[in-house]
Write a protein that holds these residues in place. Structure first.
Motif, PDB file in Angstrom:
ATOM      1  N   SER A   1      -1.927   2.504   1.285  1.00  0.00           N
ATOM      2  CA  SER A   1      -2.828   3.319   2.086  1.00  0.00           C
ATOM      3  C   SER A   1      -3.552   4.289   1.159  1.00  0.00           C
ATOM      4  N   GLY A   2      -4.539   4.963   1.686  1.00  0.00           N
ATOM      5  CA  GLY A   2      -5.249   6.001   0.952  1.00  0.00           C
ATOM      6  C   GLY A   2      -5.920   5.519  -0.317  1.00  0.00           C
ATOM      7  N   ASP A   3      -5.829   6.345  -1.360  1.00  0.00           N
ATOM      8  CA  ASP A   3      -6.491   6.031  -2.630  1.00  0.00           C
ATOM      9  C   ASP A   3      -5.944   4.764  -3.273  1.00  0.00           C
ATOM     10  N   GLU A   4      -4.650   4.502  -3.115  1.00  0.00           N
ATOM     11  CA  GLU A   4      -4.060   3.286  -3.678  1.00  0.00           C
ATOM     12  C   GLU A   4      -4.643   2.041  -2.999  1.00  0.00           C
ATOM     13  N   LEU A   5      -4.846   2.105  -1.687  1.00  0.00           N
ATOM     14  CA  LEU A   5      -5.469   0.987  -0.959  1.00  0.00           C
ATOM     15  C   LEU A   5      -6.876   0.736  -1.478  1.00  0.00           C
ATOM     16  N   GLU A   6      -7.665   1.795  -1.586  1.00  0.00           N
ATOM     17  CA  GLU A   6      -9.040   1.648  -2.070  1.00  0.00           C
ATOM     18  C   GLU A   6      -9.058   1.043  -3.466  1.00  0.00           C
ATOM     19  N   ALA A   7      -8.149   1.477  -4.311  1.00  0.00           N
ATOM     20  CA  ALA A   7      -8.103   0.985  -5.686  1.00  0.00           C
ATOM     21  C   ALA A   7      -7.747  -0.490  -5.749  1.00  0.00           C
ATOM     22  N   VAL A   8      -6.741  -0.912  -4.991  1.00  0.00           N
ATOM     23  CA  VAL A   8      -6.288  -2.305  -5.070  1.00  0.00           C
ATOM     24  C   VAL A   8      -7.312  -3.257  -4.440  1.00  0.00           C
ATOM     25  N   MET A   9      -8.124  -2.769  -3.530  1.00  0.00           N
ATOM     26  CA  MET A   9      -9.124  -3.634  -2.894  1.00  0.00           C
ATOM     27  C   MET A   9     -10.169  -4.119  -3.882  1.00  0.00           C
ATOM     28  N   THR A  10     -10.412  -3.383  -4.954  1.00  0.00           N
ATOM     29  CA  THR A  10     -11.384  -3.830  -5.951  1.00  0.00           C
ATOM     30  C   THR A  10     -10.884  -5.062  -6.695  1.00  0.00           C
ATOM     31  N   GLY A  11      -9.560  -5.285  -6.685  1.00  0.00           N
ATOM     32  CA  GLY A  11      -8.983  -6.456  -7.334  1.00  0.00           C
ATOM     33  C   GLY A  11      -8.944  -7.675  -6.445  1.00  0.00           C
ATOM     34  N   LYS A  12      -9.503  -7.580  -5.251  1.00  0.00           N
ATOM     35  CA  LYS A  12      -9.563  -8.685  -4.290  1.00  0.00           C
ATOM     36  C   LYS A  12      -8.181  -9.300  -4.017  1.00  0.00           C
ATOM     37  N   PRO A  13      -7.282  -8.522  -3.412  1.00  0.00           N
ATOM     38  CA  PRO A  13      -5.946  -9.049  -3.124  1.00  0.00           C
ATOM     39  C   PRO A  13      -5.991 -10.201  -2.123  1.00  0.00           C
ATOM     40  N   TYR A  14      -4.979 -11.031  -2.184  1.00  0.00           N
ATOM     41  CA  TYR A  14      -4.863 -12.190  -1.299  1.00  0.00           C
ATOM     42  C   TYR A  14      -4.584 -11.759   0.137  1.00  0.00           C
ATOM     43  N   LEU A  15      -3.734 -10.738   0.296  1.00  0.00           N
ATOM     44  CA  LEU A  15      -3.351 -10.276   1.622  1.00  0.00           C
ATOM     45  C   LEU A  15      -3.098  -8.777   1.586  1.00  0.00           C
ATOM     46  N   LEU A  16      -3.607  -8.076   2.602  1.00  0.00           N
ATOM     47  CA  LEU A  16      -3.365  -6.645   2.735  1.00  0.00           C
ATOM     48  C   LEU A  16      -2.636  -6.370   4.030  1.00  0.00           C
ATOM     49  N   LYS A  17      -1.664  -5.492   3.972  1.00  0.00           N
ATOM     50  CA  LYS A  17      -1.017  -4.965   5.170  1.00  0.00           C
ATOM     51  C   LYS A  17      -1.472  -3.524   5.234  1.00  0.00           C
ATOM     52  N   VAL A  18      -2.320  -3.218   6.224  1.00  0.00           N
ATOM     53  CA  VAL A  18      -2.959  -1.911   6.288  1.00  0.00           C
ATOM     54  C   VAL A  18      -2.895  -1.386   7.712  1.00  0.00           C
ATOM     55  N   SER A  19      -2.736  -0.079   7.847  1.00  0.00           N
ATOM     56  CA  SER A  19      -2.768   0.503   9.194  1.00  0.00           C
ATOM     57  C   SER A  19      -4.199   0.503   9.711  1.00  0.00           C
ATOM     58  N   HIS A  20      -4.325   0.357  11.014  1.00  0.00           N
ATOM     59  CA  HIS A  20      -5.671   0.334  11.589  1.00  0.00           C
ATOM     60  C   HIS A  20      -6.380   1.666  11.396  1.00  0.00           C
ATOM     61  N   GLU A  21      -5.613   2.774  11.341  1.00  0.00           N
ATOM     62  CA  GLU A  21      -6.242   4.075  11.102  1.00  0.00           C
ATOM     63  C   GLU A  21      -6.906   4.112   9.726  1.00  0.00           C
TER      64      GLU A  21
END
Length: 116
Positions: free
Chosen positions: A75-95
């Motif tokens: 979540s948060g900044d870590e989520l934003e950072a890992v998204m640039t690496g195009k992960p295969y699957l994300l588990k993310v809160s809807h918020e």
């Protein structure tokens, strides 16, 4: 456990702050183990972070760039950072999805998406 069956924390210790060489060693170990795997799971801390968002970004990019499927629960900044690496699957809160502009609303159709 309490009489009601709920977990109760008995002790908690904050993680140590990693020095540069310790951080580099942790990153290298994670990268080597990840490269030897088909899938690498990246998860966030349950307390104060031990590594910064840039470590997640680099690790996700290095692994996906070498064909490793990255699964992330962040979540948060870590989520934003890992998204640039195009992960295969994300588990993310809807918020988080709505807050960071990845979904227009909490509507199920807006929340479920796939990146090709």
């Amino acid at each position: 456990m309490t009489a009601e069956g709920e977990r109760q924390a008995l002790a908690s210790t904050p993680p140590p702050i990693l020095q540069r060489h310790e951080h580099d060693e942790l990153y290298n170990l994670a990268l080597v183990e990840g490269l030897a795997s088909d899938v690498m799971v990246l998860a966030g801390p349950d307390g104060p972070p031990v590594v910064g968002p840039d470590t997640y970004r680099r690790l996700a990019a290095d692994l996906t760039g070498n064909g490793v499927r990255v699964v992330a629960d962040l979540s948060g900044d870590e989520l934003e950072a890992v998204m640039t690496g195009k992960p295969y699957l994300l588990k993310v809160s809807h918020e988080d999805l709505v807050e960071h502009g990845h979904a227009a609303s909490e509507n199920l159709t807006a929340l479920v998406w796939c990146r090709s």
